[in-house]
Scaffold this active site. Structure first.
Site, PDB file in Angstrom:
ATOM      1  N   GLY A 234       7.675  -0.200   1.621  1.00  9.94           N
ATOM      2  CA  GLY A 234       7.549  -1.383   2.466  1.00  9.94           C
ATOM      3  C   GLY A 234       7.860  -1.220   3.937  1.00  9.94           C
ATOM      4  O   GLY A 234       7.667  -2.157   4.709  1.00  9.94           O
ATOM      5  N   GLU A 272      10.114   4.186  -3.069  1.00 10.03           N
ATOM      6  CA  GLU A 272       8.755   4.706  -3.288  1.00 10.03           C
ATOM      7  C   GLU A 272       7.942   4.277  -2.071  1.00 10.03           C
ATOM      8  O   GLU A 272       7.257   3.271  -2.100  1.00 10.03           O
ATOM      9  CB  GLU A 272       8.169   4.169  -4.606  1.00 10.03           C
ATOM     10  CG  GLU A 272       8.353   2.671  -4.796  1.00 10.03           C
ATOM     11  CD  GLU A 272       7.771   2.139  -6.088  1.00 10.03           C
ATOM     12  OE1 GLU A 272       7.767   2.872  -7.080  1.00 10.03           O
ATOM     13  OE2 GLU A 272       7.328   0.977  -6.086  1.00 10.03           O
ATOM     14  N   GLY A 274       5.187   4.496   1.012  1.00 11.41           N
ATOM     15  CA  GLY A 274       3.839   4.973   1.248  1.00 11.41           C
ATOM     16  C   GLY A 274       3.579   5.168   2.720  1.00 11.41           C
ATOM     17  O   GLY A 274       3.741   6.255   3.291  1.00 11.41           O
ATOM     18  N   ARG A 275       3.201   4.062   3.348  1.00 11.81           N
ATOM     19  CA  ARG A 275       2.754   4.074   4.745  1.00 11.81           C
ATOM     20  C   ARG A 275       3.704   4.817   5.695  1.00 11.81           C
ATOM     21  O   ARG A 275       3.261   5.580   6.541  1.00 11.81           O
ATOM     22  CB  ARG A 275       2.671   2.611   5.193  1.00 11.81           C
ATOM     23  CG  ARG A 275       1.986   2.335   6.483  1.00 11.81           C
ATOM     24  CD  ARG A 275       2.043   0.827   6.756  1.00 11.81           C
ATOM     25  NE  ARG A 275       1.478   0.050   5.676  1.00 11.81           N
ATOM     26  CZ  ARG A 275       0.235  -0.429   5.661  1.00 11.81           C
ATOM     27  NH1 ARG A 275      -0.554  -0.258   6.689  1.00 11.81           N
ATOM     28  NH2 ARG A 275      -0.210  -1.111   4.619  1.00 11.81           N
ATOM     29  N   CYS A 348     -24.183  -2.312   9.958  1.00 13.58           N
ATOM     30  CA  CYS A 348     -25.001  -3.476  10.333  1.00 13.58           C
ATOM     31  C   CYS A 348     -24.255  -4.751   9.979  1.00 13.58           C
ATOM     32  O   CYS A 348     -24.754  -5.574   9.208  1.00 13.58           O
ATOM     33  CB  CYS A 348     -26.329  -3.425   9.589  1.00 13.58           C
ATOM     34  SG  CYS A 348     -27.187  -1.882   9.866  1.00 13.58           S
ATOM     35  N   TYR A 377      -3.510   4.336   4.191  1.00 13.94           N
ATOM     36  CA  TYR A 377      -4.396   3.191   3.937  1.00 13.94           C
ATOM     37  C   TYR A 377      -5.537   3.162   4.953  1.00 13.94           C
ATOM     38  O   TYR A 377      -5.814   2.116   5.565  1.00 13.94           O
ATOM     39  CB  TYR A 377      -3.610   1.871   3.975  1.00 13.94           C
ATOM     40  CG  TYR A 377      -2.427   1.828   3.028  1.00 13.94           C
ATOM     41  CD1 TYR A 377      -2.609   1.800   1.647  1.00 13.94           C
ATOM     42  CD2 TYR A 377      -1.124   1.825   3.509  1.00 13.94           C
ATOM     43  CE1 TYR A 377      -1.520   1.763   0.777  1.00 13.94           C
ATOM     44  CE2 TYR A 377      -0.029   1.788   2.650  1.00 13.94           C
ATOM     45  CZ  TYR A 377      -0.239   1.754   1.287  1.00 13.94           C
ATOM     46  OH  TYR A 377       0.839   1.723   0.431  1.00 13.94           O
TER      47      TYR A 377
HETATM   48  C1  LIG Z   1       4.552  -1.094  -6.211  1.00 14.37           C
HETATM   49  C2  LIG Z   1       4.365  -0.503  -4.869  1.00 14.37           C
HETATM   50  N1  LIG Z   1       5.227   0.456  -4.462  1.00 14.37           N
HETATM   51  C3  LIG Z   1       5.115   1.039  -3.249  1.00 14.37           C
HETATM   52  C4  LIG Z   1       4.102   0.683  -2.382  1.00 14.37           C
HETATM   53  C5  LIG Z   1       4.024   1.360  -1.042  1.00 14.37           C
HETATM   54  O1  LIG Z   1       4.198   0.424  -0.051  1.00 14.37           O
HETATM   55  P1  LIG Z   1       4.278   0.872   1.477  1.00 14.37           P
HETATM   56  O2  LIG Z   1       3.089   1.698   1.760  1.00 14.37           O
HETATM   57  O3  LIG Z   1       4.277  -0.425   2.208  1.00 14.37           O
HETATM   58  O4  LIG Z   1       5.555   1.644   1.638  1.00 14.37           O
HETATM   59  C6  LIG Z   1       3.187  -0.314  -2.760  1.00 14.37           C
HETATM   60  C7  LIG Z   1       2.117  -0.739  -1.869  1.00 14.37           C
HETATM   61  O5  LIG Z   1       1.367  -1.633  -2.102  1.00 14.37           O
HETATM   62  C8  LIG Z   1       3.324  -0.924  -4.029  1.00 14.37           C
HETATM   63  O6  LIG Z   1       2.482  -1.879  -4.453  1.00 14.37           O
END
Ligand SMILES: Cc1ncc(COP(=O)(O)O)c(C=O)c1O
Length: 401
Positions: A234, A272, A274-275, A348, A377
């Site tokens: 997050g 966990e 991601g971004r 287009c 993403y």
């Molecule tokens: C269950 C879960 N964990 C982790 C993430 C990673 O989130 P972020 O990329 O915002 O850190 C997501 C993203 O949608 C998610 O749905």
């Protein structure tokens, strides 16, 4: 604007020279990725694990590089499981997300999943049935749709409100009891991925404090010895003001204080993310094909578009970029000076806009637009087959020479 490494700019211009057609490309700065991850790991308390949410960028090169530095991988589909399989000799994985197929759950159990994040009472029943059929105890965290104070929300909040995610607080006691009663479930703790796009470290720490306290209370009420708490991902990226990013140092400092609280010793805490892990290492590159005015607005039509870089419309922002003056024969005037432009791609549809009302000092056909913060993403959430344009070039910067 954030500083773009010289090595990235140079790679962009060299790539342009190497192409006969105008260029659309992704450049990944792998040494920058390494040092970013090293810093994050070094700042985290020992008790805290850092997993990578593969959905942010499943590119195999990135995945391998990230996997070497994190404690494990989070997947949300059977496809992601296939992708990470070559890495599983070295790294544990966890499996979350809604709508898991039985076949995905079977594959995860076969591969020795570290924890399954159960999203509902129905999913728990399916898991119990499978675990029993396999005579294999399934390690589980229950994903909670935890109630959240209004002040802790962001523009993408998945908990404390009606979403498809996690178990409702009202339904939770019965689900916990069911999990505890089954000999095929090892209930290790809880999972709360409450939101994305968190840009404020203080608010993030408040959120984590709330999650920790709520989960400890729940465990106490149900006589559950907490082994693991997954605090989700997050951390956001500030695309609108790229020079003002999340205050990681403050976050790490506050996290050390949070985990030192009584009651958490011996509980494994896990992120966990991601971004925040991969966004900074990626750049999207477009070559200007045409410049034109329409109804008083100046457009730069560029190679590529939102079918390769859907991030800006997906997040509803005008993506920042820098102009690199093209060096090839394709560069030609007239040159715009001190102009405000919208950046359009080759699709287009009027929705194919990556940036709008952006000031450029000089711009001509044959110049390159370099979009930073494009490592998460981005390509993988794009509608890549629309109009059947070929994929962009992918370039991996291995060293800053
Ligand atoms: C269950 C879960 N964990 C982790 C993430 C990673 O989130 P972020 O990329 O915002 O850190 C997501 C993203 O949608 C998610 O749905």
């Amino acid at each position: 604007m954030i500083e773009i490494p010289q090595a990235v700019k140079q790679a962009a211009l060299e790539l342009q020279q190497s192409q006969t057609d105008p260029l659309a490309a992704y450049i990944y700065d792998l040494p920058a990725l390494d040092s970013h991850l090293q810093r994050l790991q070094a700042d985290l308390p020992n008790q805290v694990e850092l997993f990578y949410a593969v959905k942010a960028n499943p590119n195999p090169v990135i995945l391998q590089r990230v996997a070497a530095q994190v404690d494990g991988l989070e997947i949300a589909s059977g496809g992601e499981l296939e992708l990470i399989t070559p890495l599983l000799a070295d790294k544990p994985f966890i499996f979350g997300g809604p709508g898991k197929l039985d076949s995905d759950i079977t594959a995860a159990l076969e591969q020795g999943v570290e924890a399954l994040h159960v999203e509902s009472a129905g999913e728990l029943e399916r898991l119990i049935a499978q675990a029993e059929a396999r005579q294999q105890v399934a390690p589980v965290l229950l994903r909670i749709n935890l109630s959240l104070p209004e002040s802790m929300r962001t523009r993408l909040t998945m908990a404390g409100c009606a979403t498809a995610f996690g178990i409702d607080p009202q339904a939770l006691p019965a689900v916990i009891e069911r999990a505890q009663a089954s000999r095929w479930i090892e209930l290790q703790g809880f999972h709360v991925h409450a939101l994305s796009h968190q840009l404020d470290a203080e608010r993030h720490l408040q959120l984590l404090g709330h999650i920790l306290q709520s989960c400890q209370q729940l465990a106490q009420q149900h006589g559950l010895a907490l082994k693991t708490l997954n605090l989700g991902g997050g951390i956001g990226i500030n695309y609108r003001q790229p020079e003002q990013q999340y205050d990681w140092s403050r976050f790490a400092e506050g996290l050390h204080e949070l985990v030192a609280q009584p009651g958490l010793q011996g509980v494994r805490l896990r992120f966990e993310m991601g971004r925040y892990l991969t966004a900074f290492c990626g750049y999207y590159l477009m070559e200007v094909l045409d410049l034109k005015q329409n109804h008083g607005q100046q457009f730069a039509i560029c190679r590529g578009g939102t079918h390769q870089f859907r991030l800006p419309p997906a997040q509803g922002h005008s993506h920042p970029f820098v102009v690199l003056t093209g060096t090839g024969e394709r560069r030609r005037g007239p040159e715009l000076q001190q102009a405000r432009i919208s950046v359009a791609g080759q699709l287009c549809t009027p929705k194919d806009i990556l940036a709008s009302d952006s000031l450029v000092e000089r711009l001509a056909v044959g110049d390159l637009l370099l979009f930073p913060l494009a490592g998460a993403y981005a390509w993988n959430i794009s509608h890549q087959n629309f109009l059947c344009h070929p994929a962009p070039v992918f370039h991996y910067l291995e060293a800053h020479g």
